[in-house]
Design a protein around this motif. Structure first.
Motif, short mmCIF file in Angstrom:
data_model
loop_
_atom_site.label_atom_id
_atom_site.label_comp_id
_atom_site.label_asym_id
_atom_site.label_seq_id
_atom_site.Cartn_x
_atom_site.Cartn_y
_atom_site.Cartn_z
N VAL A 103 0.86 -1.18 0.00
CA VAL A 103 0.00 0.00 0.00
C VAL A 103 0.90 1.23 0.00
CG1 VAL A 103 -1.81 1.28 1.19
CG2 VAL A 103 -1.81 -1.22 1.26
N ASN A 104 0.85 1.99 -1.08
CA ASN A 104 1.61 3.24 -1.19
C ASN A 104 0.71 4.38 -0.73
OD1 ASN A 104 4.29 2.91 -2.12
ND2 ASN A 104 3.56 2.36 -4.15
N ASP A 105 0.86 4.75 0.53
CA ASP A 105 0.02 5.81 1.10
C ASP A 105 0.85 7.01 1.54
OD1 ASP A 105 -2.55 6.86 2.14
OD2 ASP A 105 -1.60 6.63 4.09
N VAL A 106 2.12 7.05 1.18
CA VAL A 106 2.97 8.16 1.63
C VAL A 106 2.45 9.48 1.08
CG1 VAL A 106 5.30 9.08 1.71
CG2 VAL A 106 4.95 6.61 1.66
N TRP A 107 2.33 10.48 1.95
CA TRP A 107 1.92 11.82 1.54
C TRP A 107 2.59 12.83 2.47
CZ3 TRP A 107 1.25 15.53 -1.40
CH2 TRP A 107 0.46 16.65 -1.14
N GLY A 108 1.94 13.23 3.54
CA GLY A 108 2.56 14.16 4.48
C GLY A 108 2.80 15.53 3.92
N GLY A 109 1.95 15.98 2.97
CA GLY A 109 2.14 17.29 2.38
C GLY A 109 1.14 18.34 2.80
N LEU A 133 5.61 17.30 -4.73
CA LEU A 133 5.81 16.25 -5.72
C LEU A 133 6.74 15.16 -5.20
CD1 LEU A 133 6.12 18.30 -9.04
CD2 LEU A 133 4.14 17.06 -8.15
N GLU A 134 7.76 15.56 -4.44
CA GLU A 134 8.65 14.57 -3.84
C GLU A 134 7.88 13.66 -2.90
OE1 GLU A 134 11.89 16.65 -1.96
OE2 GLU A 134 13.19 16.18 -3.66
N LEU A 135 7.07 14.26 -2.03
CA LEU A 135 6.36 13.48 -1.01
C LEU A 135 5.25 12.62 -1.62
CD1 LEU A 135 6.05 16.23 1.75
CD2 LEU A 135 7.49 14.19 1.84
N GLY A 136 4.57 13.14 -2.63
CA GLY A 136 3.40 12.43 -3.15
C GLY A 136 3.64 11.58 -4.37
N VAL A 137 4.79 11.78 -5.05
CA VAL A 137 5.05 11.04 -6.29
C VAL A 137 6.36 10.25 -6.19
CG1 VAL A 137 5.32 11.19 -8.79
CG2 VAL A 137 3.81 12.79 -7.61
N ARG A 138 7.44 10.95 -5.88
CA ARG A 138 8.73 10.27 -5.84
C ARG A 138 8.74 9.14 -4.81
NH1 ARG A 138 14.52 12.74 -3.93
NH2 ARG A 138 15.74 10.86 -4.31
N THR A 139 8.14 9.36 -3.65
CA THR A 139 8.11 8.31 -2.63
C THR A 139 7.43 7.05 -3.15
OG1 THR A 139 6.05 9.25 -1.78
CG2 THR A 139 8.09 9.90 -0.66
N HIS A 140 6.35 7.21 -3.89
CA HIS A 140 5.63 6.07 -4.42
C HIS A 140 6.47 5.33 -5.46
CE1 HIS A 140 1.29 7.16 -3.12
NE2 HIS A 140 2.15 7.89 -2.41
N ALA A 141 7.17 6.10 -6.30
CA ALA A 141 8.01 5.48 -7.32
C ALA A 141 9.18 4.72 -6.70
CB ALA A 141 8.53 6.55 -8.28
N VAL A 142 9.83 5.31 -5.71
CA VAL A 142 10.95 4.65 -5.03
C VAL A 142 10.47 3.36 -4.38
CG1 VAL A 142 12.55 4.82 -3.09
CG2 VAL A 142 12.30 6.74 -4.66
N VAL A 159 -1.16 -4.23 -5.25
CA VAL A 159 -0.60 -2.90 -5.02
C VAL A 159 -1.74 -1.91 -4.97
CG1 VAL A 159 0.91 -1.08 -5.88
CG2 VAL A 159 1.55 -3.49 -6.19
N VAL A 160 -1.77 -1.09 -3.92
CA VAL A 160 -2.80 -0.06 -3.77
C VAL A 160 -2.11 1.30 -3.72
CG1 VAL A 160 -4.69 0.83 -2.38
CG2 VAL A 160 -4.31 -1.64 -2.52
N GLU A 161 -2.42 2.15 -4.68
CA GLU A 161 -1.92 3.52 -4.72
C GLU A 161 -3.01 4.43 -4.14
OE1 GLU A 161 0.88 5.01 -5.73
OE2 GLU A 161 1.95 3.19 -6.29
N PRO A 187 -0.54 9.03 -8.81
CA PRO A 187 -0.80 7.67 -8.34
C PRO A 187 -1.85 6.93 -9.17
CG PRO A 187 -0.65 9.18 -6.48
CD PRO A 187 -0.70 10.02 -7.72
N ILE A 188 -2.78 7.66 -9.75
CA ILE A 188 -3.79 7.02 -10.60
C ILE A 188 -3.12 6.44 -11.84
CG2 ILE A 188 -5.83 7.45 -12.04
CD1 ILE A 188 -6.63 9.62 -9.99
N ARG A 189 -2.22 7.20 -12.42
CA ARG A 189 -1.50 6.72 -13.60
C ARG A 189 -0.52 5.61 -13.22
NH1 ARG A 189 -2.93 6.48 -18.78
NH2 ARG A 189 -1.07 6.06 -20.05
#
Length: 308
Positions: A103-109, A133-142, A159-161, A187-189
């Protein structure tokens, strides 16, 4: 006869970003179904993240998972740091040898939003926008790049985005400002792309959005608690359609337990849509449909009671 829910017994889950809100509730509901859940975040009992809330920690989340019937394991992790994520996944591999649910739920923005909604791109603070963008996109990609080799080792992984807004809703609406819009559409894409890549392994990837979430931070903002949240409706009538984090938590647990979940592969889903499919409710027994209410409110004055 026991009524204990063991539908996810033996499953190993990673909830990235489980300190509070949706991530915490998802972790607890997976634990309620008997899963082993690794929970990550940056706020611990010794250290507070940039979000600035010391009242929720990953250790507490792990304890709640265990108390619910699963096994909660807290691993402090900054998902912007590939080395920390590699260490996390390596530990899961050593201790369990498998990963069934990511589950990719990282945000914190939230602290970056402030008065930024409604501003033009060139009016925004660039550093804050890029951090979003780092917190909401890069974290999910990493996290996906690092964890998926372990997840595909066994067929049927999930996998849940987690994001804000469905694909249908976001496609025709600009979400507040450019950086937030990008952070919540990515995350939708990602779910769509990962769904294509996981297909040959029998895996499933989805994007999932709660409605108007009564997170700990939201309750604090409105000066109420989960027990007294209705007191805020007098000042903010639309808050009547809000939902507790339990709702989206139950959505993920239902997906994880569904042997036929591949029918959702690559899709964008909401907690309300899955409640209608699987029959679960929010903590108060209702089934709020926040996105249906919001869309109806664009052309009329719907009654929130008709969408619960």
């Amino acid at each position: 006869m026991t009524t204990e829910n063991t539908s996810l017994a033996g499953r190993v889950c990673l909830v990235a970003g489980a300190t509070r809100g949706a991530g915490r509730a998802i972790a607890v509901q997976l634990g309620t179904a008997g899963a082993t859940v690794y929970v990550t975040g940056r706020t611990t009992r010794e250290k507070i993240s940039e979000v600035g809330r010391a009242t929720e920690t990953i250790e507490e989340t792990a304890e709640l998972v265990t108390a619910a019937g699963g096994e909660g394991i807290a691993v402090p992790t900054d998902h912007l740091d590939p080395e920390q994520v590699r260490a996390l996944v390596g530990r899961i591999d050593r201790e369990r040898g498998r990963l069934d649910v990511l589950v990719n739920d990282v945000w914190g923005g939230e602290h970056l939003i402030g008065s930024a909604f409604g501003k033009k791109t060139w009016e925004l603070d660039l550093a804050a926008g890029l951090r979003m963008l780092e917190l909401g996109v890069r974290t999910h990609a990493v996290t996906s790049h690092t964890a998926l080799p372990l997840l595909v080792r066994h067929p049927g992984g999930l996998v849940v985005e987690v994001t804000d807004g469905t694909a249908a809703y976001n496609a025709t609406r600009f979400r507040e400002n450019l950086f937030y819009d990008l952070a919540k559409n990515a995350p939708i894409r990602m779910a769509f792309g990962l769904g294509k890549e996981l297909e040959e392994y029998g895996g499933t990837a989805v994007a999932l959005t709660p409605g108007w979430l009564r997170s700990e931070q939201m309750l604090t903002t409105f000066g109420v608690t989960e027990e007294t949240w209705r007191d805020a409706v007098e000042k903010i009538p639309d808050f009547a359609i809000s939902e507790s984090p339990v709702y989206v938590g139950r959505a993920v647990a239902a997906l994880a337990a569904d042997p036929d979940r591949h029918r959702w592969n690559g899709r964008s889903l909401s907690s309300a849509e899955l409640a209608g499919e699987y029959g679960f409710t929010d903590a108060d027994g209702s089934r709020p449909d926040a996105w249906g209410f919001i869309v109806a409110g664009e052309t009329g004055q719907p009654d929130a009671a008709d969408y619960r």
